[in-house]
Scaffold this motif. Structure first.
Motif, PDB file in Angstrom:
ATOM      1  N   MET A  25      37.430  59.510  26.645  1.00 46.92           N
ATOM      2  CA  MET A  25      38.249  58.444  27.221  1.00 46.92           C
ATOM      3  C   MET A  25      37.518  57.110  27.065  1.00 46.92           C
ATOM      4  O   MET A  25      36.304  57.043  27.225  1.00 46.92           O
ATOM      5  N   TYR A  26      38.278  56.058  26.765  1.00 50.38           N
ATOM      6  CA  TYR A  26      37.687  54.727  26.636  1.00 50.38           C
ATOM      7  C   TYR A  26      37.097  54.286  27.976  1.00 50.38           C
ATOM      8  O   TYR A  26      37.612  54.610  29.045  1.00 50.38           O
ATOM      9  N   ARG A  27      36.008  53.516  27.899  1.00 47.86           N
ATOM     10  CA  ARG A  27      35.312  53.094  29.110  1.00 47.86           C
ATOM     11  C   ARG A  27      36.228  52.307  30.043  1.00 47.86           C
ATOM     12  O   ARG A  27      36.189  52.494  31.265  1.00 47.86           O
ATOM     13  N   TYR A  28      37.068  51.425  29.505  1.00 46.44           N
ATOM     14  CA  TYR A  28      37.916  50.606  30.371  1.00 46.44           C
ATOM     15  C   TYR A  28      38.931  51.463  31.116  1.00 46.44           C
ATOM     16  O   TYR A  28      39.320  51.131  32.249  1.00 46.44           O
ATOM     17  N   LYS A  29      39.344  52.598  30.518  1.00 51.14           N
ATOM     18  CA  LYS A  29      40.263  53.494  31.208  1.00 51.14           C
ATOM     19  C   LYS A  29      39.551  54.260  32.320  1.00 51.14           C
ATOM     20  O   LYS A  29      40.140  54.547  33.362  1.00 51.14           O
ATOM     21  N   GLU A  30      38.283  54.588  32.104  1.00 47.13           N
ATOM     22  CA  GLU A  30      37.505  55.251  33.151  1.00 47.13           C
ATOM     23  C   GLU A  30      37.341  54.325  34.352  1.00 47.13           C
ATOM     24  O   GLU A  30      37.466  54.757  35.506  1.00 47.13           O
ATOM     25  N   ILE A  31      37.076  53.044  34.064  1.00 50.67           N
ATOM     26  CA  ILE A  31      36.915  52.070  35.146  1.00 50.67           C
ATOM     27  C   ILE A  31      38.235  51.865  35.868  1.00 50.67           C
ATOM     28  O   ILE A  31      38.292  51.798  37.102  1.00 50.67           O
ATOM     29  N   TYR A  32      39.314  51.764  35.109  1.00 52.02           N
ATOM     30  CA  TYR A  32      40.660  51.651  35.696  1.00 52.02           C
ATOM     31  C   TYR A  32      40.928  52.806  36.646  1.00 52.02           C
ATOM     32  O   TYR A  32      41.381  52.610  37.778  1.00 52.02           O
ATOM     33  N   SER A  33      40.631  54.045  36.223  1.00 54.63           N
ATOM     34  CA  SER A  33      40.870  55.225  37.054  1.00 54.63           C
ATOM     35  C   SER A  33      40.012  55.193  38.315  1.00 54.63           C
ATOM     36  O   SER A  33      40.469  55.555  39.404  1.00 54.63           O
ATOM     37  N   ASP A  34      38.767  54.744  38.174  1.00 52.70           N
ATOM     38  CA  ASP A  34      37.850  54.707  39.314  1.00 52.70           C
ATOM     39  C   ASP A  34      38.322  53.679  40.341  1.00 52.70           C
ATOM     40  O   ASP A  34      38.345  53.962  41.554  1.00 52.70           O
ATOM     41  N   ILE A  35      38.693  52.484  39.888  1.00 51.49           N
ATOM     42  CA  ILE A  35      39.153  51.447  40.816  1.00 51.49           C
ATOM     43  C   ILE A  35      40.488  51.852  41.441  1.00 51.49           C
ATOM     44  O   ILE A  35      40.716  51.655  42.638  1.00 51.49           O
ATOM     45  N   LYS A  36      41.352  52.461  40.641  1.00 52.34           N
ATOM     46  CA  LYS A  36      42.644  52.914  41.162  1.00 52.34           C
ATOM     47  C   LYS A  36      42.440  53.932  42.272  1.00 52.34           C
ATOM     48  O   LYS A  36      43.110  53.885  43.309  1.00 52.34           O
ATOM     49  N   ARG A  37      41.513  54.857  42.073  1.00 49.76           N
ATOM     50  CA  ARG A  37      41.222  55.847  43.098  1.00 49.76           C
ATOM     51  C   ARG A  37      40.727  55.172  44.372  1.00 49.76           C
ATOM     52  O   ARG A  37      41.124  55.532  45.482  1.00 49.76           O
ATOM     53  N   ARG A  68      32.669  41.424  30.796  1.00 52.39           N
ATOM     54  CA  ARG A  68      33.845  40.918  31.515  1.00 52.39           C
ATOM     55  C   ARG A  68      35.115  41.250  30.742  1.00 52.39           C
ATOM     56  O   ARG A  68      36.169  41.500  31.335  1.00 52.39           O
ATOM     57  N   LEU A  69      35.023  41.270  29.415  1.00 53.91           N
ATOM     58  CA  LEU A  69      36.186  41.577  28.590  1.00 53.91           C
ATOM     59  C   LEU A  69      36.677  42.996  28.843  1.00 53.91           C
ATOM     60  O   LEU A  69      37.875  43.237  29.010  1.00 53.91           O
ATOM     61  N   THR A  70      35.743  43.944  28.883  1.00 57.10           N
ATOM     62  CA  THR A  70      36.104  45.334  29.156  1.00 57.10           C
ATOM     63  C   THR A  70      36.708  45.471  30.545  1.00 57.10           C
ATOM     64  O   THR A  70      37.714  46.160  30.741  1.00 57.10           O
ATOM     65  N   LEU A  71      36.110  44.799  31.519  1.00 61.02           N
ATOM     66  CA  LEU A  71      36.617  44.874  32.890  1.00 61.02           C
ATOM     67  C   LEU A  71      38.026  44.309  32.983  1.00 61.02           C
ATOM     68  O   LEU A  71      38.892  44.873  33.682  1.00 61.02           O
ATOM     69  N   ARG A  72      38.291  43.209  32.290  1.00 62.12           N
ATOM     70  CA  ARG A  72      39.630  42.605  32.348  1.00 62.12           C
ATOM     71  C   ARG A  72      40.698  43.564  31.824  1.00 62.12           C
ATOM     72  O   ARG A  72      41.837  43.569  32.305  1.00 62.12           O
ATOM     73  N   LYS A  73      40.352  44.364  30.831  1.00 64.24           N
ATOM     74  CA  LYS A  73      41.307  45.344  30.316  1.00 64.24           C
ATOM     75  C   LYS A  73      41.637  46.378  31.390  1.00 64.24           C
ATOM     76  O   LYS A  73      42.788  46.816  31.521  1.00 64.24           O
ATOM     77  N   SER A  74      40.630  46.753  32.179  1.00 64.87           N
ATOM     78  CA  SER A  74      40.855  47.694  33.280  1.00 64.87           C
ATOM     79  C   SER A  74      41.750  47.067  34.342  1.00 64.87           C
ATOM     80  O   SER A  74      42.700  47.692  34.828  1.00 64.87           O
ATOM     81  N   LEU A  75      41.451  45.825  34.693  1.00 66.08           N
ATOM     82  CA  LEU A  75      42.234  45.139  35.718  1.00 66.08           C
ATOM     83  C   LEU A  75      43.667  44.891  35.261  1.00 66.08           C
ATOM     84  O   LEU A  75      44.596  44.917  36.071  1.00 66.08           O
ATOM     85  N   GLN A  76      43.842  44.696  33.960  1.00 61.15           N
ATOM     86  CA  GLN A  76      45.188  44.479  33.439  1.00 61.15           C
ATOM     87  C   GLN A  76      46.049  45.722  33.634  1.00 61.15           C
ATOM     88  O   GLN A  76      47.237  45.629  33.972  1.00 61.15           O
TER      89      GLN A  76
END
Length: 239
Positions: free
Chosen positions: A1-13, A40-48
């Motif tokens: 899984m892409y890193r930004y998707k892992e971060i997205y899942s973690d923050i969503k949880r 910051r670019l990777t994080l923004r993709k998660s937040l998006q």
């Protein structure tokens, strides 16, 4: 899984578990990027992704805010679009379970397909009646690969999701749900204390963990006047 998707899942949880509370500001992008050790670019993709789901929004001068969900004062409107379970959605009520079946066997073709497992991989088969404040709430039929975690009747009497999260660090971060109506069969009528033929609301679900792996295939049946579900629709683009 892409890193930004892992971060997205973690923050969503964290949002769904009220670590980041509705209406409050989240940590700054700089702080989150430092926490997850990404740009910051990777994080923004998660937040998006979170913004696209309507879970967060940007407010000038305040940063990123966790969006409040539609008010649910009577406790009956349950979010159909969020990956959370019965115990979580009824934290203020007493949820109990009656185990009707708990066994292990090999999966049939449909279960293999939905869980993406081989024909020789053993599964748990679980049938439970869930009660909300002592009243019939749902009849659940759950299929889960035995490799996910060792289960016993003590665990099944409570919340399986809580056990998986606390003991195994497995969280449902995504789910595919199909909703349809079905007449009560002899089995479901006995489980829910209704007559055969009574209209039931059925939710068929495949649950996925934070790695994107399917770990549960289930159907939950509800008596028509006992539960109401809601889907909040968020439009991320305008044209």
């Amino acid at each position: 899984m892409y890193r930004y998707k892992e971060i997205y899942s973690d923050i969503k949880r964290d949002i769904l578990r009220n670590h980041y509370r509705a209406g409050s500001a989240m940590p700054t992008q700089e702080a989150l990027a430092h926490k997850y050790k990404v740009s910051r670019l990777t994080l923004r993709k998660s937040l998006q992704l979170l913004s696209d789901e309507g879970l967060i929004y940007s407010q000038q001068g305040s940063g990123t805010i966790v969006r409040s969900q539609i008010a649910n004062n009577n406790g009956e409107l349950l979010p159909l679009d969020l990956p959370i379970g019965t115990t979580y959605t009824h934290r203020d009520q007493k949820i109990t379970s009656k185990i009707l079946l708990f066994s292990a066997r090999l999966p049939d073709e449909n279960e293999q397909k939905n869980l993406r497992i081989a024909a020789n991989e053993p599964i748990y088969e679980i049938k439970r009646v869930r009660y909300r404040d002592g009243k019939h709430y749902s009849f659940e039929h759950t299929i889960m690969p035995t490799r996910i975690a060792p289960l016993d009747k003590k665990i099944l009497a409570g919340s399986i999701y809580d056990y998986l999260g606390v003991k195994k660090n497995i969280f449902m971060t995504d789910a595919r749900r199909v909703v349809y109506a079905q007449a009560a069969t002899e089995e479901s009528s006995q489980a829910l204390a209704v007559t055969v033929g009574t209209p039931l609301l059925v939710i068929e679900q495949i649950a996925y963990d934070q790695k994107g792996d399917a770990f549960e295939y289930s159907t939950s049946q509800f008596v028509e006047d006992h539960s109401k579900f809601v889907v909040d629709v968020h439009r991320s683009e305008y044209w």
